[in-house]
Design a protein around this motif. Structure first.
Motif, short mmCIF file in Angstrom:
data_model
loop_
_atom_site.label_atom_id
_atom_site.label_comp_id
_atom_site.label_asym_id
_atom_site.label_seq_id
_atom_site.Cartn_x
_atom_site.Cartn_y
_atom_site.Cartn_z
N ALA A 1 49.12 34.53 49.78
CA ALA A 1 47.88 34.61 49.00
C ALA A 1 47.89 33.57 47.87
O ALA A 1 46.86 32.94 47.60
CB ALA A 1 47.70 36.01 48.43
N ALA A 2 49.03 33.38 47.24
CA ALA A 2 49.15 32.37 46.17
C ALA A 2 48.93 30.97 46.74
O ALA A 2 48.25 30.14 46.12
CB ALA A 2 50.52 32.46 45.51
N ASP B 1 39.16 34.75 44.34
CA ASP B 1 39.27 35.85 45.31
C ASP B 1 40.70 35.99 45.81
O ASP B 1 41.24 37.10 45.88
CB ASP B 1 38.33 35.63 46.50
CG ASP B 1 36.87 35.81 46.14
OD1 ASP B 1 36.58 36.42 45.09
OD2 ASP B 1 36.01 35.34 46.91
N TRP B 2 41.35 34.87 46.14
CA TRP B 2 42.73 34.93 46.63
C TRP B 2 43.69 35.38 45.54
O TRP B 2 44.68 36.07 45.83
CB TRP B 2 43.15 33.58 47.22
CG TRP B 2 42.62 33.42 48.61
CD1 TRP B 2 41.67 32.56 49.02
CD2 TRP B 2 43.01 34.18 49.76
NE1 TRP B 2 41.44 32.73 50.37
CE2 TRP B 2 42.25 33.71 50.84
CE3 TRP B 2 43.93 35.20 49.98
CZ2 TRP B 2 42.38 34.24 52.13
CZ3 TRP B 2 44.06 35.71 51.25
CH2 TRP B 2 43.29 35.24 52.31
N THR B 3 43.40 35.03 44.30
CA THR B 3 44.23 35.49 43.19
C THR B 3 44.10 37.01 43.06
O THR B 3 45.09 37.71 42.82
CB THR B 3 43.82 34.79 41.88
OG1 THR B 3 44.02 33.37 42.06
CG2 THR B 3 44.65 35.27 40.71
N ALA B 4 42.90 37.53 43.25
CA ALA B 4 42.69 38.98 43.22
C ALA B 4 43.43 39.66 44.38
O ALA B 4 44.03 40.73 44.21
CB ALA B 4 41.20 39.31 43.27
N VAL B 5 43.41 39.03 45.54
CA VAL B 5 44.15 39.57 46.69
C VAL B 5 45.65 39.59 46.37
O VAL B 5 46.34 40.58 46.65
CB VAL B 5 43.87 38.74 47.97
CG1 VAL B 5 44.83 39.12 49.09
CG2 VAL B 5 42.43 38.91 48.42
N GLU C 1 45.44 26.25 47.35
CA GLU C 1 44.73 25.38 48.29
C GLU C 1 43.24 25.32 47.95
O GLU C 1 42.65 24.24 47.90
CB GLU C 1 44.94 25.93 49.70
CG GLU C 1 44.75 24.97 50.81
CD GLU C 1 45.16 25.63 52.13
OE1 GLU C 1 44.30 26.32 52.73
OE2 GLU C 1 46.32 25.48 52.53
N CYS C 2 42.64 26.48 47.74
CA CYS C 2 41.22 26.54 47.39
C CYS C 2 40.96 25.85 46.06
O CYS C 2 39.98 25.12 45.91
CB CYS C 2 40.75 27.99 47.34
SG CYS C 2 40.68 28.79 48.95
N ARG D 1 37.24 24.81 45.27
CA ARG D 1 36.55 26.05 45.62
C ARG D 1 37.04 27.15 44.69
O ARG D 1 37.84 28.00 45.05
CB ARG D 1 36.82 26.38 47.08
CG ARG D 1 36.28 25.30 48.01
CD ARG D 1 36.54 25.54 49.47
NE ARG D 1 37.27 26.74 49.81
CZ ARG D 1 38.22 26.77 50.74
NH1 ARG D 1 38.55 25.71 51.42
NH2 ARG D 1 38.84 27.91 50.99
N ARG D 2 36.54 27.13 43.46
CA ARG D 2 37.01 28.03 42.40
C ARG D 2 36.82 29.50 42.73
O ARG D 2 37.70 30.31 42.49
CB ARG D 2 36.30 27.71 41.08
CG ARG D 2 36.45 26.27 40.63
CD ARG D 2 37.82 26.02 40.04
NE ARG D 2 37.90 24.65 39.56
CZ ARG D 2 38.73 23.75 40.02
NH1 ARG D 2 39.57 24.06 40.98
NH2 ARG D 2 38.75 22.53 39.54
N ARG D 3 35.65 29.84 43.27
CA ARG D 3 35.36 31.24 43.57
C ARG D 3 36.34 31.78 44.63
O ARG D 3 36.86 32.88 44.51
CB ARG D 3 33.91 31.39 44.04
CG ARG D 3 33.51 32.79 44.35
CD ARG D 3 33.48 33.64 43.08
NE ARG D 3 33.09 34.99 43.44
CZ ARG D 3 33.73 36.07 43.03
NH1 ARG D 3 34.74 35.96 42.23
NH2 ARG D 3 33.34 37.25 43.39
N ASP D 4 36.59 30.97 45.66
CA ASP D 4 37.54 31.39 46.69
C ASP D 4 38.94 31.53 46.10
O ASP D 4 39.68 32.45 46.45
CB ASP D 4 37.57 30.38 47.84
CG ASP D 4 36.29 30.40 48.67
OD1 ASP D 4 35.57 31.42 48.63
OD2 ASP D 4 36.02 29.40 49.34
N ALA D 5 39.31 30.62 45.21
CA ALA D 5 40.62 30.69 44.55
C ALA D 5 40.74 31.97 43.74
O ALA D 5 41.78 32.64 43.77
CB ALA D 5 40.84 29.47 43.66
#
Length: 60
Positions: A25-26, A43-47, A31-32, A37-41
């Motif tokens: 996830a990190a 989201d992955w940080t939240a995951v 990568e994002c 792609r800040r919003r996707d990043a």
């Protein structure tokens, strides 16, 4: 991404990758972020945070 969806992603990633799920996830967040792609990043940080909660506290 809503909290329920984040938790679903986290559980699925943890089932597939086990203890390496948090690192995966990190990696995806980085990568994002690198691609702008800040919003996707975010989201992955939240995951990643959700996976950390699933794993529980580290033992010493």
């Amino acid at each position: 991404m809503e909290a329920m969806k984040t938790a679903e992603y986290a559980r699925a990633l943890y089932q597939v990758h086990g203890d390496a799920a948090e690192a995966e996830a990190a990696r995806k967040a980085r990568e994002c972020d690198d691609e702008g792609r800040r919003r996707d990043a975010e989201d992955w940080t939240a995951v990643r945070r959700s996976i950390r909660q699933l794993r529980g506290a580290n033992q010493s």
